[in-house]
Design a protein around this motif. Sequence first.
Motif, short mmCIF file in Angstrom:
data_model
loop_
_atom_site.label_atom_id
_atom_site.label_comp_id
_atom_site.label_asym_id
_atom_site.label_seq_id
_atom_site.Cartn_x
_atom_site.Cartn_y
_atom_site.Cartn_z
N UNK A 123 1.02 -1.22 0.32
CA UNK A 123 -0.02 0.08 0.36
C UNK A 123 0.52 1.55 -0.56
N UNK A 124 1.93 1.19 0.33
CA UNK A 124 2.52 2.57 0.05
C UNK A 124 3.32 3.13 -0.71
N UNK A 125 3.25 2.86 -1.74
CA UNK A 125 3.86 2.75 -2.91
C UNK A 125 2.86 3.13 -4.86
N UNK A 126 2.48 2.01 -4.53
CA UNK A 126 1.39 2.04 -5.79
C UNK A 126 2.27 0.78 -6.60
N UNK A 127 1.49 0.52 -7.84
CA UNK A 127 1.87 -1.38 -8.52
C UNK A 127 2.83 -0.94 -9.21
N UNK A 128 2.71 1.19 -10.29
CA UNK A 128 3.37 1.47 -11.53
C UNK A 128 5.12 1.98 -10.43
N UNK A 129 5.33 2.10 -9.16
CA UNK A 129 6.22 2.94 -8.45
C UNK A 129 7.87 1.84 -8.78
N UNK A 130 7.21 0.72 -9.12
CA UNK A 130 8.32 -0.44 -8.85
C UNK A 130 9.42 -0.90 -9.66
N UNK A 131 10.48 -1.49 -10.70
CA UNK A 131 11.49 -1.57 -11.12
C UNK A 131 10.59 -2.89 -12.60
N UNK A 132 9.77 -3.76 -11.02
CA UNK A 132 9.89 -5.21 -10.91
C UNK A 132 8.21 -5.52 -10.38
N UNK A 133 7.24 -5.43 -11.17
CA UNK A 133 5.76 -5.71 -10.16
C UNK A 133 6.33 -6.56 -9.62
N UNK A 134 5.21 -6.25 -8.22
CA UNK A 134 5.72 -7.25 -7.16
C UNK A 134 4.85 -8.44 -7.94
N UNK A 135 3.83 -8.32 -8.36
CA UNK A 135 3.49 -9.32 -8.59
C UNK A 135 3.80 -10.77 -9.69
N UNK A 136 4.70 -9.98 -10.00
CA UNK A 136 5.92 -10.92 -11.40
C UNK A 136 6.78 -11.16 -10.14
N UNK A 137 7.39 -10.65 -9.42
CA UNK A 137 8.16 -10.46 -8.51
C UNK A 137 8.11 -12.13 -7.87
N UNK A 138 7.24 -12.01 -7.39
CA UNK A 138 6.50 -12.90 -6.48
C UNK A 138 6.52 -14.12 -7.04
N UNK A 139 5.96 -14.41 -8.25
CA UNK A 139 6.01 -15.58 -8.90
C UNK A 139 7.60 -15.93 -9.58
N UNK A 140 7.83 -15.08 -9.88
CA UNK A 140 9.61 -15.55 -10.23
C UNK A 140 10.85 -16.00 -9.39
N UNK A 141 10.25 -15.71 -7.98
CA UNK A 141 11.22 -16.35 -6.87
C UNK A 141 10.42 -17.55 -5.95
N UNK A 142 8.94 -17.67 -6.42
CA UNK A 142 8.05 -18.68 -6.12
C UNK A 142 9.11 -20.28 -6.85
N UNK A 143 9.62 -20.82 -5.25
CA UNK A 143 10.07 -22.43 -5.49
C UNK A 143 9.08 -22.88 -6.50
N UNK A 144 7.67 -23.64 -6.28
CA UNK A 144 6.96 -23.87 -7.54
C UNK A 144 6.64 -24.06 -7.99
N UNK A 145 7.38 -22.21 -9.62
CA UNK A 145 6.65 -22.04 -9.98
C UNK A 145 8.29 -22.09 -11.28
N UNK A 146 9.51 -22.52 -10.55
CA UNK A 146 10.38 -22.89 -11.45
C UNK A 146 10.70 -23.58 -12.58
N UNK A 147 9.52 -24.59 -12.17
CA UNK A 147 9.34 -24.98 -13.75
C UNK A 147 8.71 -24.32 -14.84
#
Length: 402
Positions: A123-147
């Motif tokens: 809630x602090x800065x908004x979705x557009x404030x980030x170099x990598x969207x947090x939702x994409x960051x979470x997906x890429x760093x998820x160990x179950x999504x590695x395949x």
Amino acid sequence: MSRGVAADAASGVLAPVVSPEQLLPDGAAFMARTDLQQTRMLGYTVFNLDAVTTLLLGVLGRRTTLRHRAGVTDEILGFLQRAGLRIEEDMRVFHGTEEAVARAREIVAEGKKLFWPYPPAPELYGEDAHLVPPALWARLNSKEALPEIVPPGGLAARELRAIDDLGGLALPVFLKAAGGEATGWGHAVRHCATEADVAAAKEDFAKLGVTRLVAEAALEVERCWCANLSVTDEGVRYLGAAEQTFSAPGQQAGSVIDLRHLLPEAGQALALEVAGNARAQGFLGVCGLDIGLTMDGRMVVFDPNFRFNACTPQVLLHPAAAARAEADVSLSFAGRREGALSDMLARLREPVEEGWFVPFRVIDASLMETAEGVNHCTGFVLGRDRAEAEARAEALAATLKG
């Protein structure tokens, strides 16, 4: 507040393996301050929340950064400059949480994109404030999504299990938290060789609120590296890799770069392919991939780290530091000492002047309440071989204890 310190070329400036422009996209701003809720799967303390903001000095050029004041005093910046770091950032300095948020919002208002190792509160800065969207960051760093991003054959045998369905696992096995929450430091990983280990792991994961686990075959590994890469609009660049050292299976203790044991070309190619797949999904920035060489000669990706890593400064600065010191090996080092910071710096001065110790972070405990009176120094020692680097690290640790 904006500050800059440029190192004198005569002091032996350590140039990173790539320029800041090649490391990150234009407009990227370093803002690592987060909170304990976002890092609950990491074992973070309130000290870590402040300390992480003092990393990456000397490799970001003139980019905008947000840093805790305890890591960027004139005394500290001068010391790091004499060690060879060039620090000329557009630096914004904060003390407490409210000031950190205010400075970060100012950076966002200037049109810059925040990058961080672990996400701030959404809630602090908004979705557009980030170099990598947090939702994409979470997906890429998820160990179950590695395949989704690792090619066939590049992973150990694995399966997804509910935490209440851990019977019949082929042991030994690594159990790793699934889902999209930030993980790291081995905090959400358990090596299980017996059924008793599985039961204990289940209890630990339940306390963290984990409901799904990746059960990964515990392969016999000859060596394991963290491969560092930069991902920009122009493409993917391999930066180098640091071999990981472990205190126990799955629990990393440090990093070593040894010219005799570099990540094989097959591992580099695998890392480039995985990072390229992440780039296709929209990732930009620095990332690391934990890649092991199995005893039967396979290169296997064990963990995704779509963020800068603890070894990233070492990887970026090792070639220049090793050439200056006429060394082949660098070994990560972390030191602590109570009392006046000036006393700790005095004990570090000779190794720095001799060129075999490169500090890239110093924290003055008198300016950081969460440090609880303990000054910190992070960097790497150099040696002609691993034995010499290890001996020097032991000697430096003894010097700080004395």
